[in-house]
Design a protein around this motif. Structure first.
Motif, PDB file in Angstrom:
ATOM      1  N   PHE A   1      59.961  40.937  44.397  1.00  0.00           N
ATOM      2  CA  PHE A   1      58.564  40.506  44.411  1.00  0.00           C
ATOM      3  C   PHE A   1      57.606  41.671  44.620  1.00  0.00           C
ATOM      4  O   PHE A   1      56.481  41.659  44.112  1.00  0.00           O
ATOM      5  CB  PHE A   1      58.369  39.456  45.508  1.00  0.00           C
ATOM      6  N   ILE A   2      58.060  42.694  45.330  1.00  0.00           N
ATOM      7  CA  ILE A   2      57.209  43.851  45.580  1.00  0.00           C
ATOM      8  C   ILE A   2      56.812  44.534  44.277  1.00  0.00           C
ATOM      9  O   ILE A   2      55.742  45.147  44.182  1.00  0.00           O
ATOM     10  CB  ILE A   2      57.932  44.852  46.538  1.00  0.00           C
ATOM     11  N   VAL A   3      57.642  44.401  43.246  1.00  0.00           N
ATOM     12  CA  VAL A   3      57.313  44.985  41.949  1.00  0.00           C
ATOM     13  C   VAL A   3      56.047  44.341  41.389  1.00  0.00           C
ATOM     14  O   VAL A   3      55.159  45.022  40.866  1.00  0.00           O
ATOM     15  CB  VAL A   3      58.487  44.817  40.959  1.00  0.00           C
ATOM     16  N   ALA A   4      55.951  43.021  41.507  1.00  0.00           N
ATOM     17  CA  ALA A   4      54.754  42.319  41.042  1.00  0.00           C
ATOM     18  C   ALA A   4      53.533  42.716  41.853  1.00  0.00           C
ATOM     19  O   ALA A   4      52.433  42.887  41.299  1.00  0.00           O
ATOM     20  CB  ALA A   4      54.980  40.813  41.113  1.00  0.00           C
ATOM     21  N   ILE A   5      53.715  42.881  43.169  1.00  0.00           N
ATOM     22  CA  ILE A   5      52.601  43.282  44.022  1.00  0.00           C
ATOM     23  C   ILE A   5      52.095  44.667  43.629  1.00  0.00           C
ATOM     24  O   ILE A   5      50.883  44.895  43.490  1.00  0.00           O
ATOM     25  CB  ILE A   5      53.024  43.275  45.505  1.00  0.00           C
ATOM     26  N   VAL A   6      53.011  45.598  43.431  1.00  0.00           N
ATOM     27  CA  VAL A   6      52.632  46.963  43.057  1.00  0.00           C
ATOM     28  C   VAL A   6      51.941  46.974  41.694  1.00  0.00           C
ATOM     29  O   VAL A   6      50.977  47.714  41.473  1.00  0.00           O
ATOM     30  CB  VAL A   6      53.874  47.883  43.055  1.00  0.00           C
ATOM     31  N   ASN A   7      52.423  46.143  40.783  1.00  0.00           N
ATOM     32  CA  ASN A   7      51.804  46.078  39.450  1.00  0.00           C
ATOM     33  C   ASN A   7      50.403  45.490  39.521  1.00  0.00           C
ATOM     34  O   ASN A   7      49.490  45.935  38.804  1.00  0.00           O
ATOM     35  CB  ASN A   7      52.671  45.228  38.519  1.00  0.00           C
ATOM     36  N   TYR A   8      50.211  44.501  40.388  1.00  0.00           N
ATOM     37  CA  TYR A   8      48.930  43.821  40.462  1.00  0.00           C
ATOM     38  C   TYR A   8      47.894  44.603  41.266  1.00  0.00           C
ATOM     39  O   TYR A   8      46.687  44.438  41.050  1.00  0.00           O
ATOM     40  CB  TYR A   8      49.118  42.427  41.083  1.00  0.00           C
ATOM     41  N   LEU A   9      48.346  45.459  42.178  1.00  0.00           N
ATOM     42  CA  LEU A   9      47.419  46.147  43.080  1.00  0.00           C
ATOM     43  C   LEU A   9      46.350  46.959  42.346  1.00  0.00           C
ATOM     44  O   LEU A   9      45.151  46.798  42.637  1.00  0.00           O
ATOM     45  CB  LEU A   9      48.195  47.034  44.056  1.00  0.00           C
ATOM     46  N   PRO A  10      46.696  47.839  41.389  1.00  0.00           N
ATOM     47  CA  PRO A  10      45.628  48.595  40.707  1.00  0.00           C
ATOM     48  C   PRO A  10      44.661  47.690  39.954  1.00  0.00           C
ATOM     49  O   PRO A  10      43.452  47.941  39.946  1.00  0.00           O
ATOM     50  CB  PRO A  10      46.406  49.510  39.743  1.00  0.00           C
ATOM     51  N   ALA A  11      45.193  46.623  39.338  1.00  0.00           N
ATOM     52  CA  ALA A  11      44.331  45.709  38.594  1.00  0.00           C
ATOM     53  C   ALA A  11      43.366  44.988  39.529  1.00  0.00           C
ATOM     54  O   ALA A  11      42.176  44.821  39.209  1.00  0.00           O
ATOM     55  CB  ALA A  11      45.185  44.698  37.837  1.00  0.00           C
ATOM     56  N   SER A  12      43.863  44.575  40.691  1.00  0.00           N
ATOM     57  CA  SER A  12      42.998  43.872  41.627  1.00  0.00           C
ATOM     58  C   SER A  12      41.963  44.820  42.243  1.00  0.00           C
ATOM     59  O   SER A  12      40.818  44.417  42.500  1.00  0.00           O
ATOM     60  CB  SER A  12      43.829  43.189  42.720  1.00  0.00           C
ATOM     61  N   LEU A  13      42.341  46.067  42.460  1.00  0.00           N
ATOM     62  CA  LEU A  13      41.363  47.054  42.941  1.00  0.00           C
ATOM     63  C   LEU A  13      40.265  47.266  41.906  1.00  0.00           C
ATOM     64  O   LEU A  13      39.076  47.379  42.249  1.00  0.00           O
ATOM     65  CB  LEU A  13      42.064  48.381  43.249  1.00  0.00           C
ATOM     66  N   PHE A  14      40.662  47.314  40.646  1.00  0.00           N
ATOM     67  CA  PHE A  14      39.678  47.467  39.570  1.00  0.00           C
ATOM     68  C   PHE A  14      38.743  46.263  39.518  1.00  0.00           C
ATOM     69  O   PHE A  14      37.525  46.409  39.353  1.00  0.00           O
ATOM     70  CB  PHE A  14      40.415  47.645  38.246  1.00  0.00           C
ATOM     71  N   LEU A  15      39.309  45.065  39.676  1.00  0.00           N
ATOM     72  CA  LEU A  15      38.481  43.859  39.683  1.00  0.00           C
ATOM     73  C   LEU A  15      37.538  43.864  40.886  1.00  0.00           C
ATOM     74  O   LEU A  15      36.374  43.438  40.777  1.00  0.00           O
ATOM     75  CB  LEU A  15      39.372  42.621  39.707  1.00  0.00           C
ATOM     76  N   LEU A  16      38.023  44.348  42.027  1.00  0.00           N
ATOM     77  CA  LEU A  16      37.184  44.462  43.219  1.00  0.00           C
ATOM     78  C   LEU A  16      35.990  45.370  42.948  1.00  0.00           C
ATOM     79  O   LEU A  16      34.846  45.032  43.274  1.00  0.00           O
ATOM     80  CB  LEU A  16      38.015  45.008  44.381  1.00  0.00           C
ATOM     81  N   VAL A  17      36.255  46.517  42.344  1.00  0.00           N
ATOM     82  CA  VAL A  17      35.173  47.453  42.021  1.00  0.00           C
ATOM     83  C   VAL A  17      34.192  46.810  41.035  1.00  0.00           C
ATOM     84  O   VAL A  17      32.970  46.951  41.175  1.00  0.00           O
ATOM     85  CB  VAL A  17      35.744  48.762  41.446  1.00  0.00           C
ATOM     86  N   ALA A  18      34.729  46.083  40.049  1.00  0.00           N
ATOM     87  CA  ALA A  18      33.866  45.442  39.054  1.00  0.00           C
ATOM     88  C   ALA A  18      32.937  44.426  39.709  1.00  0.00           C
ATOM     89  O   ALA A  18      31.728  44.394  39.424  1.00  0.00           O
ATOM     90  CB  ALA A  18      34.713  44.776  37.978  1.00  0.00           C
ATOM     91  N   PHE A  19      33.477  43.592  40.589  1.00  0.00           N
ATOM     92  CA  PHE A  19      32.623  42.639  41.300  1.00  0.00           C
ATOM     93  C   PHE A  19      31.610  43.378  42.177  1.00  0.00           C
ATOM     94  O   PHE A  19      30.464  42.928  42.333  1.00  0.00           O
ATOM     95  CB  PHE A  19      33.466  41.698  42.165  1.00  0.00           C
ATOM     96  N   GLY A  20      32.037  44.504  42.751  1.00  0.00           N
ATOM     97  CA  GLY A  20      31.109  45.299  43.548  1.00  0.00           C
ATOM     98  C   GLY A  20      29.965  45.840  42.715  1.00  0.00           C
ATOM     99  O   GLY A  20      28.805  45.832  43.151  1.00  0.00           O
TER     100      GLY A  20
END
Length: 212
Positions: free
Chosen positions: A124-143
């Motif tokens: 499951f950690i593989v999915a978390i690591v894969n999703y982390l950069p995308a979610s950070l990018f989405l965070l910046v976009a909402f910011g």
């Protein structure tokens, strides 16, 4: 049913993210590209939650045929969620050329991720690591959208993404409230659902207005 709390909380995510996707499709649209990818994000979350809940609830044995089918499918659905996050973020803040570039690069990353899931590891950690950069990018976009518009609803999207980080931290740290009824996986799902609701609110607002 095994792991009833985990399965039911997964099914709750399936139910609500499906509703979020339907509501988005029925909402007015000012940024069609962002809405399209936000629908993809929520539908992939719904599919992943349904598969994950079914695996936890009915096929807990990792060696069972059901688990061997459902768990990789769950992981791939999570990869689609990351793909959606990349492209939602790009559609919210970039112009067409950069949007296309993000779409190409994120698609390549998704293909590599799928290959890793299918042939190397399904941890499951593989999915978390894969999703982390995308979610950070989405965070910046909402910011960025929040900065441009001073909208409280856009800021809700920021808070929602942060809550998904908190949820992932709970899951990885195995923080448990009750060993039978509120395990770390269930608590992860509940906090994640709260974050997804905020992302829906912020995302729906952001896709209804024209990009500035």
């Amino acid at each position: 049913m095994h792991e009833i709390d985990v399965a039911l909380s997964d099914y709750a995510i399936f139910f609500f993210t499906t509703i979020f996707a339907v509501l988005l499709l029925r909402s007015p649209v000012g940024n069609a590209g962002a809405r399209q990818w936000l629908v993809v994000l929520f539908l992939s979350l719904a599919v992943g939650a349904f598969f994950g809940g079914t695996a936890h609830g009915f096929f807990p044995d990792n060696e069972s045929l059901g688990n061997k089918i459902l768990w990789p499918a769950t992981m791939i659905a999570m990869g689609v969620t990351a793909l959606g996050a990349w492209n939602v973020g790009a559609a919210l803040v970039f112009q067409s050329r950069l949007i296309r570039l993000v779409a190409i690069l994120s698609s390549i990353a998704f293909a590599i991720y799928c290959g890793y899931i299918l042939f190397v590891s399904q941890a499951f950690i593989v999915a978390i690591v894969n999703y982390l950069p995308a979610s950070l990018f989405l965070l910046v976009a909402f910011g960025v959208v929040t900065y441009r518009t001073s909208s409280r609803l856009a800021f809700a999207g920021v808070c929602g993404v942060i809550l998904t980080f908190v949820a992932a931290g709970i899951q990885q740290a195995k923080i448990t409230v009750h060993p039978d009824y509120l395990t770390h996986n269930t608590l992860y799902h509940l906090v994640q659902l709260a974050g997804l609701w905020l992302i829906f609110l912020g995302g729906r607002w952001a896709t209804q207005v024209s990009k500035r």
